[in-house]
Write an enzyme that holds these catalytic residues in place. Structure first.
Site, mmCIF file in Angstrom:
data_model
loop_
_atom_site.group_PDB
_atom_site.id
_atom_site.type_symbol
_atom_site.label_atom_id
_atom_site.label_comp_id
_atom_site.label_asym_id
_atom_site.label_seq_id
_atom_site.Cartn_x
_atom_site.Cartn_y
_atom_site.Cartn_z
ATOM 1 N N GLU A 1 0.833 -1.198 0.000
ATOM 2 C CA GLU A 1 0.000 0.000 0.000
ATOM 3 C C GLU A 1 0.870 1.251 0.000
ATOM 4 O O GLU A 1 1.947 1.282 0.601
ATOM 5 C CB GLU A 1 -0.955 -0.005 1.199
ATOM 6 C CG GLU A 1 -2.016 -1.091 1.062
ATOM 7 C CD GLU A 1 -3.062 -1.069 2.160
ATOM 8 O OE1 GLU A 1 -4.210 -1.454 1.882
ATOM 9 O OE2 GLU A 1 -2.739 -0.672 3.300
ATOM 10 N N CYS B 1 3.745 8.509 1.172
ATOM 11 C CA CYS B 1 4.246 7.492 2.088
ATOM 12 C C CYS B 1 4.444 6.204 1.305
ATOM 13 O O CYS B 1 3.482 5.607 0.823
ATOM 14 C CB CYS B 1 3.252 7.294 3.230
ATOM 15 S SG CYS B 1 3.753 6.061 4.451
ATOM 16 N N CYS C 1 6.210 -7.101 7.115
ATOM 17 C CA CYS C 1 7.249 -6.559 7.991
ATOM 18 C C CYS C 1 7.708 -7.667 8.925
ATOM 19 O O CYS C 1 6.932 -8.533 9.312
ATOM 20 C CB CYS C 1 6.709 -5.375 8.787
ATOM 21 S SG CYS C 1 7.975 -4.465 9.705
ATOM 22 N N CYS D 1 5.770 -4.919 15.527
ATOM 23 C CA CYS D 1 5.413 -3.904 16.515
ATOM 24 C C CYS D 1 3.941 -4.083 16.859
ATOM 25 O O CYS D 1 3.084 -4.127 15.978
ATOM 26 C CB CYS D 1 5.677 -2.511 15.975
ATOM 27 S SG CYS D 1 7.431 -2.196 15.643
ATOM 28 N N CYS E 1 1.015 -1.794 15.515
ATOM 29 C CA CYS E 1 1.011 -1.513 14.076
ATOM 30 C C CYS E 1 0.309 -2.629 13.310
ATOM 31 O O CYS E 1 0.635 -3.810 13.472
ATOM 32 C CB CYS E 1 2.451 -1.361 13.586
ATOM 33 S SG CYS E 1 2.595 -1.015 11.820
ATOM 34 N N CYS F 1 -1.482 6.381 9.800
ATOM 35 C CA CYS F 1 -0.232 5.810 10.303
ATOM 36 C C CYS F 1 -0.506 4.548 11.110
ATOM 37 O O CYS F 1 -1.341 4.531 12.011
ATOM 38 C CB CYS F 1 0.470 6.852 11.174
ATOM 39 S SG CYS F 1 2.038 6.306 11.856
#
Length: 407
Positions: free
Chosen positions: A131, A144, A151, A155, A158, A384
Site C-alpha cells: 500500500e 508514504c 514486515c 510492533c 502496528c 499511520c
C-alpha cells in the site's frame, strides 16, 4: 504517458543540493525480467544503466550521454514509450525497445478519503501487494512509500506488523511507487515548465509497509534516483526515512543516503518498548540514542524526528513525557505525537485528547517542538500504522493479537 515534448531539452530548474556521498555501485548488469526477457530501466542507478547499455551494445564513449538522455525522458518527463524519445536515433530506440522496458507496479485499487488522502493498493512481481498513501496539504503533499511486503518487526500497535514479511521490494518497485503517484496526480512537467511547476508530491516518507533499513541497498538506490537533479529532483531534506531502530544501519543511512531521519520510538522505558517495538530487545533505548547523537553531524541534518504513538494507559503519562525529554537531551529533535489509529483487532486504544495535549505541553516547555499529528485517511485505513495489503489481512482475533503483544 507518451504525449510529451518531441525533443528533450535540458530541464529548466535548479537542482537541489546533492545527497551525501555514497558507496559506488557494483557495476553488474541487472537481471532480465522473467515475464518479458527485458531489463526494467526503472530502479537502475545511473551507473547500473550505463553498464546495461554497454552490455547491450552501446559504445562506451556514448554510454554516459545516452544515460543522461534516457534519464530525462523517464524521470523528468515521465515518458514510458521509447518511440517517443525523439532525440535518440531510430535504431537506438529500436534497440532499447528490444532489450529494455519501463515498467511500474500495477495499481489495483485507489481509494480517496473524505480529507483527500489517497491510498493505492499496488501489485508487484509475484502477485504480492503493498500500500502507498498520498497525503495532500496546502497544494502540496507527502507520499508514504513501502519498502517491504509485510514486515519482520511485529510492533504490537502496528497493523502492518501483523502481516508476516514476504519479501523486500526492489529499487524499481520503490521508485515505481513515486512514479505511479505522479501519474495519478498528473504532475509530470509539461513543455516549457520547470520541475517545480505543478508539483504535488513535495515530500517522501519511507513510513509505509516494512522496515527500510532491513532493505538498505534497494532503499538507498531508489532514493538516489529520486534525489537526482535531472529527474524527479526531490532534495534529500524532503525525504524522511523512518526506522524502528536498526542501529548498525543508521550510520550508513547518514553517509550513503543523507536524508532526514525519523525514529519509531513510542516508549520511555525498555520494559514498555520491548513490547511495543520488539527490536528494542536487540538494540535498547540507550544503545539507539547513543547512535542517534552522531546522525545530524554525519548526514548534515538539522534534527531527528521522534515518532511517539499515544496509547491510552500505556505510554502517555506525565512521567513518560518527562522521561522522554530527559532521554533525548542534547539531540536536535522534534517529537511527533501520533494519536493511535485503531485497526480491526488492535489491543490498544487512543489516548484521550486532553492527555495528549498535556503530554505535548510538557515536551514543548522542555524546548522541543511537539506537534500532534492530525489523523488522515482513517476512513480508508490509510492512517499511520494501519497499512496492510488486502490479500494478506489475516483475520486474527483481538485476543490473539493481544497475546502476541504480551498484554
Amino acid at each position: 504517458m507518451t504525449d510529451r515534448p518531441t525533443a528533450a531539452p535540458a530541464p529548466a530548474f535548479n537542482a537541489p543540493a546533492s545527497a551525501a556521498p555514497v558507496t559506488p555501485d557494483v557495476l553488474t548488469v541487472p537481471r532480465k525480467l522473467p515475464e518479458t526477457g527485458r531489463i526494467n530501466i526503472v530502479g537502475l542507478t545511473r551507473e547500473a544503466l550505463r553498464a546495461a547499455l554497454i552490455e547491450a551494445g552501446t559504445p562506451e564513449k556514448q554510454a554516459k550521454m545516452r544515460v543522461g538522455q534516457i534519464w530525462q525522458w523517464v524521470y523528468y518527463w515521465g515518458v514510458r514509450d521509447f518511440a517517443a524519445m525523439t532525440n535518440l536515433a531510430k535504431d537506438f530506440r529500436a534497440l532499447l525497445a528490444e532489450r529494455f522496458e519501463i515498467a511500474l507496479p500495477q495499481v489495483v485499487t485507489r481509494k480517496i478519503s473524505a480529507d483527500g488522502t489517497r491510498k493505492y493498493l499496488v501489485r508487484i512481481a509475484g502477485g504480492h501487494e503493498v500500500e502507498v498513501v498520498y497525503i495532500p496539504e496546502d497544494g502540496r503533499g507527502t507520499l508514504c512509500v513501502s519498502s517491504q511486503v509485510g514486515c519482520t518487526l511485529t510492533c504490537s500497535f502496528c497493523h502492518t506488523g501483523t502481516q508476516k514479511l514476504v519479501r523486500n521490494l526492489t529499487a524499481g518497485e520503490i521508485v515505481g511507487q513515486v512514479m505511479l503517484a505522479r501519474d495519478d496526480l498528473n504532475e509530470w512537467p509539461q513543455p516549457g515548465e520547470g520541475a517545480e511547476a505543478g508539483r504535488l508530491v513535495s515530500n517522501i516518507v519511507l513510513m509505509g509497509m516494512g522496515e527500510p533499513l532491513y532493505n538498505f541497498d534497494a532503499v538507498r538506490d531508489a532514493m538516489k534516483i529520486v534525489m537526482d537533479g535531472e529527474g524527479i529532483a526531490l532534495g534529500r531534506r524532503r525525504i524522511t526515512l523512518s526506522t524502528s531502530g536498526v542501529v548498525p544501519e543508521i550510520a550508513r543511512a547518514a553517509t550513503e543516503i543523507g536524508c532526514q531521519l525519523a525514529i519509531s520510538f513510542h516508549a520511555t522505558t525498555d520494559a514498555v518498548r520491548d513490547v511495543l517495538v520488539p527490536i528494542n530487545k536487540r538494540w535498547n533505548i540507550q544503545t539507539l540514542l547513543d547512535t542517534l547523537r552522531d546522525y545530524p553531524r554525519l548526514s548534515n541534518s538539522e534534527r531527528i524526528t521522534f515518532e511517539y504513538v499515544m496509547l491510552k494507559g500505556v505510554n502517555d503519562s506525565d512521567a513518560d513525557a518527562r522521561r522522554l525529554v530527559k532521554l533525548i537531551a542534547g539531540i536536535p529533535a522534534k517529537i511527533n505525537l501520533i494519536p493511535f489509529n485503531e485497526w480491526p483487532g488492535s489491543p490498544y486504544q487512543r489516548s484521550d485528547w486532553e492527555r495528549i495535549e498535556a503530554f505535548a505541553d510538557i515536551v514543548y516547555k522542555a524546548g522541543y517542538a511537539s506537534p500532534i499529528r492530525t489523523p488522515r485517511g482513517e476512513d480508508i485505513m490509510a492512517a499511520c500504522g494501519q497499512l496492510k495489503s488486502a490479500t494478506e489481512r489475516a483475520r486474527k482475533s483481538r485476543a490473539e493479537i493481544a497475546a502476541e503483544a504480551g498484554l
